[in-house]
Structures are given as C-alpha cells and as structure tokens.
Design a protein around this motif. Structure first.
Motif, mmCIF file in Angstrom:
data_model
loop_
_atom_site.group_PDB
_atom_site.id
_atom_site.type_symbol
_atom_site.label_atom_id
_atom_site.label_comp_id
_atom_site.label_asym_id
_atom_site.label_seq_id
_atom_site.Cartn_x
_atom_site.Cartn_y
_atom_site.Cartn_z
ATOM 1 N N GLY A 120 -1.801 -5.164 9.393
ATOM 2 C CA GLY A 120 -0.737 -4.857 10.347
ATOM 3 C C GLY A 120 -0.307 -3.408 10.258
ATOM 4 O O GLY A 120 -0.021 -2.773 11.277
ATOM 5 N N TYR A 121 -0.272 -2.879 9.052
ATOM 6 C CA TYR A 121 0.065 -1.464 8.867
ATOM 7 C C TYR A 121 -0.977 -0.587 9.556
ATOM 8 O O TYR A 121 -0.630 0.377 10.263
ATOM 9 N N ALA A 122 -2.246 -0.905 9.352
ATOM 10 C CA ALA A 122 -3.318 -0.109 9.956
ATOM 11 C C ALA A 122 -3.230 -0.124 11.480
ATOM 12 O O ALA A 122 -3.402 0.916 12.138
ATOM 13 N N GLU A 123 -2.927 -1.273 12.025
ATOM 14 C CA GLU A 123 -2.830 -1.386 13.477
ATOM 15 C C GLU A 123 -1.589 -0.661 14.009
ATOM 16 O O GLU A 123 -1.656 0.052 15.016
ATOM 17 N N LYS A 124 -0.479 -0.813 13.327
ATOM 18 C CA LYS A 124 0.779 -0.218 13.791
ATOM 19 C C LYS A 124 0.698 1.301 13.828
ATOM 20 O O LYS A 124 1.200 1.939 14.759
ATOM 21 N N TYR A 125 0.042 1.888 12.817
ATOM 22 C CA TYR A 125 0.004 3.342 12.699
ATOM 23 C C TYR A 125 -1.354 3.929 13.066
ATOM 24 O O TYR A 125 -1.568 5.123 12.878
ATOM 25 N N ASN A 126 -2.234 3.072 13.591
ATOM 26 C CA ASN A 126 -3.553 3.529 14.026
ATOM 27 C C ASN A 126 -4.236 4.352 12.941
ATOM 28 O O ASN A 126 -4.642 5.503 13.139
ATOM 29 N N ALA A 183 -6.771 4.199 9.145
ATOM 30 C CA ALA A 183 -7.763 3.447 8.378
ATOM 31 C C ALA A 183 -7.153 2.802 7.138
ATOM 32 O O ALA A 183 -7.743 1.871 6.574
ATOM 33 N N LYS A 184 -6.027 3.301 6.712
ATOM 34 C CA LYS A 184 -5.397 2.738 5.512
ATOM 35 C C LYS A 184 -5.064 1.274 5.733
ATOM 36 O O LYS A 184 -4.316 0.922 6.652
ATOM 37 N N GLY A 185 -5.608 0.408 4.896
ATOM 38 C CA GLY A 185 -5.335 -1.013 4.981
ATOM 39 C C GLY A 185 -6.239 -1.776 5.920
ATOM 40 O O GLY A 185 -6.291 -3.002 5.858
ATOM 41 N N SER A 186 -6.958 -1.062 6.808
ATOM 42 C CA SER A 186 -7.773 -1.766 7.806
ATOM 43 C C SER A 186 -8.945 -2.507 7.172
ATOM 44 O O SER A 186 -9.432 -3.498 7.724
ATOM 45 N N GLY A 187 -9.394 -2.032 6.014
ATOM 46 C CA GLY A 187 -10.547 -2.661 5.374
ATOM 47 C C GLY A 187 -10.209 -3.825 4.475
ATOM 48 O O GLY A 187 -11.103 -4.375 3.824
ATOM 49 N N TYR A 188 -8.953 -4.229 4.447
ATOM 50 C CA TYR A 188 -8.570 -5.328 3.560
ATOM 51 C C TYR A 188 -9.240 -6.626 4.022
ATOM 52 O O TYR A 188 -9.106 -7.032 5.169
ATOM 53 N N THR A 189 -9.936 -7.289 3.088
ATOM 54 C CA THR A 189 -10.626 -8.545 3.375
ATOM 55 C C THR A 189 -10.002 -9.655 2.550
ATOM 56 O O THR A 189 -9.967 -9.578 1.316
#
Length: 499
Positions: free
Chosen positions: A458-464, A466-472
């Motif tokens: 959600g953080y990655a999406e909110k702030y556009n 890469a940070k956090g986007s790779g969390y699996t």
C-alpha cells in the motif's frame, strides 16, 4: 648444483624437525578456557564480554564500525517509517536491498545480524558452561548466570524474529553451522525458559556502578514481548502488568529528554545499551548519532523518516517534533536545523546530538540505545488487554500514554473512549507507531500483526515508489539465511523459502 640442492634440502628438513617444538607451542598471549575461568574477576570479565555484542547492534559494515544486528535497517528501513538515505541508492546497498525486498542471500545486513547475535550467544554460553565451576560468592554467581540467560534469550529473540527457524546452540561445544535449524517454537521455548529463570534471580535495580545490566523488570518485559509475538495475549498481559505494577518504573514527563544524554537512566528506561561518553584511546561511542545525522553537519544522512510516518501523527501531537526534524527547525542547542540532502525532508531527532553533548566536537558521544522502556510496555499491555476483553485496562494504559504525550495541553490528544475491540486494536496500533517511532520496532510489529504485506505494498502504491512493492507474502516476513553460513555448514543449514 646437486651439492647446493642437497645442502638446502638438509637445512629445510632440519628446520622442520628441529623447530617443531617451537612452532607447536601454545601462543603465550592466548587465554584458553582451562585458565580463563578461575576467579571471581574472571567471571565478571566473561559476563561483561557477553554484553559487548549489544554495542555492535547499531551499524555495519567492515571498516566503518562494529558489524552488528542492524536494527535500523531491519526494523526501520524495511518498514514504511523510513527511507534508506545516504548519498545514493548504492550507498550501503544492503539497506537498499532490504527497502525494496530484493534481498540476496549475501546481503550484509542479514549476514552481520546473524553473526553478531551468535557471537553474543557463544559468549553467554561460555559463562553458563564455565562460571558454575568457579569458587566465588554464591549470590553473585547466581546473578551472573541469570544475566547470561537473559542475554542469550535477547540474542535469540532477535534471530528468531528475523530468520525464523535457527540453530539452537546451548553449549560452547557446538557452533551454529554444526546444527540444523530448530523450529522457531523450540527456539521460543528456550527463550521463555531462559527469561523465566533469569527473572527469578535478577535484582530489580543496581547501584550506579553496575547500571545497565539486565534486571528483573527487563526479563519480565522481554518475556511479555515474546508472548505477544506468539499471540499468547493472556501471558503477555500478565508479564507486562508485572512490570507496570512493580513500582520500579514510571513514565518520564519529559518525553524528548529521556533520549538525550542527561535523560539516560530515566525512570522509564528498562533496558538500554550503555556507551561511554569519551573520546579516549578506546572510546565506546554510539555510531548511530553520526549515521543518522545530516550530511550538511558532517553526518551520513541515513534512516530518513518518511512523509507517511510524519502524517501518522495527530494534529498538535508534541511527539512529532520530538521524533523528527526538518530544515529551519530550532534544535535543543539553539542551532537552526539543516537536513542536507534528505530526500524525505526529515531526519531522526531522537538521535540528534546537541552541541552541548559533543565531546571534542564529535557527533559520537556516549548516547545510549534505549531498547525497552515503560512507554512500549504500556502500549503492548494495552494491546494484550484489549485482545483479552479487558477493555478498561487497555484504555487506562493507552490514555496514560496520551496524557504524557500532550504535555499539559488539553486541546490535543483527547482520551480514547472506543470500546469496540477491532476499532480499539487499530487505535492502539496507531499509538504504538507514533509513541515509539524510529525505535526499530515497526517492521517486526507489522509482521507480528499479520499486515506487513498489505501495509508495504500500500505504501508503494500510495507514493508511486519501488519501496515495499516487492514484498511477497509468505517470504518476506523473514530474511534470508546468510549464504556464507550455509556454505560453512556444508549444506546442513537450509535456506528460507523464496531466497
């Protein structure tokens, strides 16, 4: 040439045979376990050595300082509370890899986290294996053994929440790479046993000469935290309640002051790593004061509080200005802040070093790292009490924290009156984030609460970003076992799923 060769060969053979007695002598400077544990002073040195890896918990890597657990990377940068910082993405790449959840098995942060904690465990085991045979004061011996059990539990608590299943080493006869990974519940069982046995012996307080050693309250608080991580809320509430009701600790009315040098050993502090405040031949200084400082003021500019973290504070909450600072802020020493090249516009104020604290102008005074304090205990108690249906107890603890935070201003941070369990849980989680923000808990808390993936993506999406986007989910709740340790074990140690 044949004569020369024969003579040379004869000489070399003589050297090998004739010098064997010299070459195979025990090094004179080496202290072996047979002569290192004889007196009470030896026991004191052994226990003190078991504390030393705590000091290495704040930085990495190689020539830049003690390689340690890297709380600031694994607890902060992995979360939505901070960006890595530094000069660029490649500056301390290990932290960038953690931020992006693109973590190789040779990541430096995880490698040093593993090795530093097992060094601490070995030193605790050396105490437990050898001090019982020393003829010394019986009460002091019992206390030293209790301290070693506390420390072993502390190191294992860091390992199990970071790596999951880990080798359970309970003797100096074995190394971590000699063993397979024990199930994390087995590790937790040992942590619980160590803390329970330590708690029964450790004193409530020490005199000033020995302040900083593990206390009964520290063992109780960490035992409560273990139960919280195991979702054993009844036991967590009980243990945290014992700390709160002991009368040993109280909330410090000066929230920011307890993070300054003059606030060390605050009545709120339960367990902290103590550093010397000197610049002598062997200074023991807190490097995070430099690591987190502004590059405009000779710091390194890492661990940058995010806008998301800043926005989490309620309007008028004084803790915001006690936790982060931005360019133009007036600092405690009267200087005007300059956060340099911080990409978020903020730096961590809890590690700011005022001019009046600096020894010889250095940014690394003996500022302690505060790992357990009453504010944390009370909010974890509130969470456990809420889960147990003890709503009023939860609200009382929560509102005591908010009362202290408002600093006498009745117009901010009103008391919470919510009684719905789910809604109150969210409010307590929020209070935890702002009350002990930038204190290296956030990522592990998100994992414990079962929402790390949701929050980080959600953080990655909110702030556009890469940070956090790779969390699996199912992978990144824990970190990779260092490949060097797997190699050292000859493949006995297995890798975590997804790495």
């Amino acid at each position: 040439m044949k004569y020369i060769s024969y003579t040379l060969c004869t000489f070399l053979c003589w050297m090998i045979v004739g010098c064997e007695d010299i070459l195979e002598k025990e090094p004179l400077a080496l202290i072996s376990t047979t002569n290192a544990y004889i007196t009470e002073a030896d026991a004191t040195r052994a226990v003190t050595a078991a504390y030393h890896p705590l000091m290495a918990n704040n930085w990495c890597c190689g020539a830049w300082g003690n390689s340690g657990f890297m709380h600031w990377v694994l607890g902060n940068v992995a979360s939505d509370d901070t960006e890595k910082g530094g000069e660029s993405g490649s500056d301390q790449l290990y932290a960038q890899q953690v931020s992006l959840f693109n973590i190789p098995s040779d990541n430096d942060a995880t490698r040093f986290a593993w090795s530093s904690q097992y060094i601490g465990i070995r030193r605790a085991n050396l105490v437990l294996d050898n001090v019982p045979d020393i003829e010394m004061d019986a009460d002091l011996k019992a206390r030293y053994l209790a301290e070693a059990k506390f420390l072993r539990a502390w190191y294992y608590s860091n390992l199990v929440k970071t790596f999951g299943d880990v080798p359970l080493v309970l003797t100096t006869e074995l190394e971590a790479y000699d063993l397979t990974r024990a199930p994390k519940q087995e590790v937790y069982n040992q942590i619980i046993q160590d803390l329970q046995e330590a708690m029964a012996v450790l004193p409530a307080e020490y005199d000033d000469a020995e302040r900083g050693r593990a206390t009964r309250g520290a063992a109780q608080a960490y035992l409560g935290k273990v139960y919280l991580y195991l979702n054993d809320f009844p036991m967590a509430e009980e243990m945290f309640g014992q700390v709160i009701n002991s009368g040993t600790y109280s909330l410090d009315p000066d929230y920011y002051g307890m993070f300054l040098r003059e606030g060390e050993n605050s009545p709120e502090h339960i367990f902290q790593v103590q550093f010397h405040n000197d610049q002598g031949a062997q200074p023991a200084n807190n490097q995070l004061n430099t690591v987190f400082a502004s590059r405009a003021r000779n710091g390194w500019g890492f661990n940058l509080p995010t806008q998301d973290f800043v926005d989490a504070f309620e309007e008028g909450d004084p803790r915001l200005n006690h936790t982060v600072y931005k360019t133009g802020d007036v600092m405690p020493d009267g200087l005007i802040a300059n956060v340099g090249n911080s990409t978020t516009g903020y730096l961590n104020k809890k590690y700011y070093v005022p001019e009046y604290e600096r020894v010889g102008g250095a940014l690394q005074p003996g500022r302690d790292d505060i790992y357990m304090r009453l504010g944390k205990v009370m909010l974890w108690y509130a969470e456990a009490a809420n889960e147990n249906g003890n709503t009023q107890e939860a609200l009382d603890a929560l509102n005591q924290i908010r009362e202290r935070a408002r600093e006498g201003n009745p117009d901010v941070l009103p008391d919470i009156t919510e009684t719905d369990q789910d809604a109150l849980r969210e409010l307590i989680w929020h209070e935890q984030r702002v009350e002990f923000g930038q204190e290296f808990e956030r990522f592990y808390e998100l994992v414990r609460q079962g929402r790390a993936g949701e929050v980080m993506r959600g953080y990655a999406e909110k702030y556009n970003t890469a940070k956090g986007s790779g969390y699996t989910d199912g992978v990144n709740e824990i970190f990779p076992i260092p490949q060097a340790e797997i190699n050292l074990s000859g493949g006995v140690l297995s890798q975590n799923q997804g790495y």
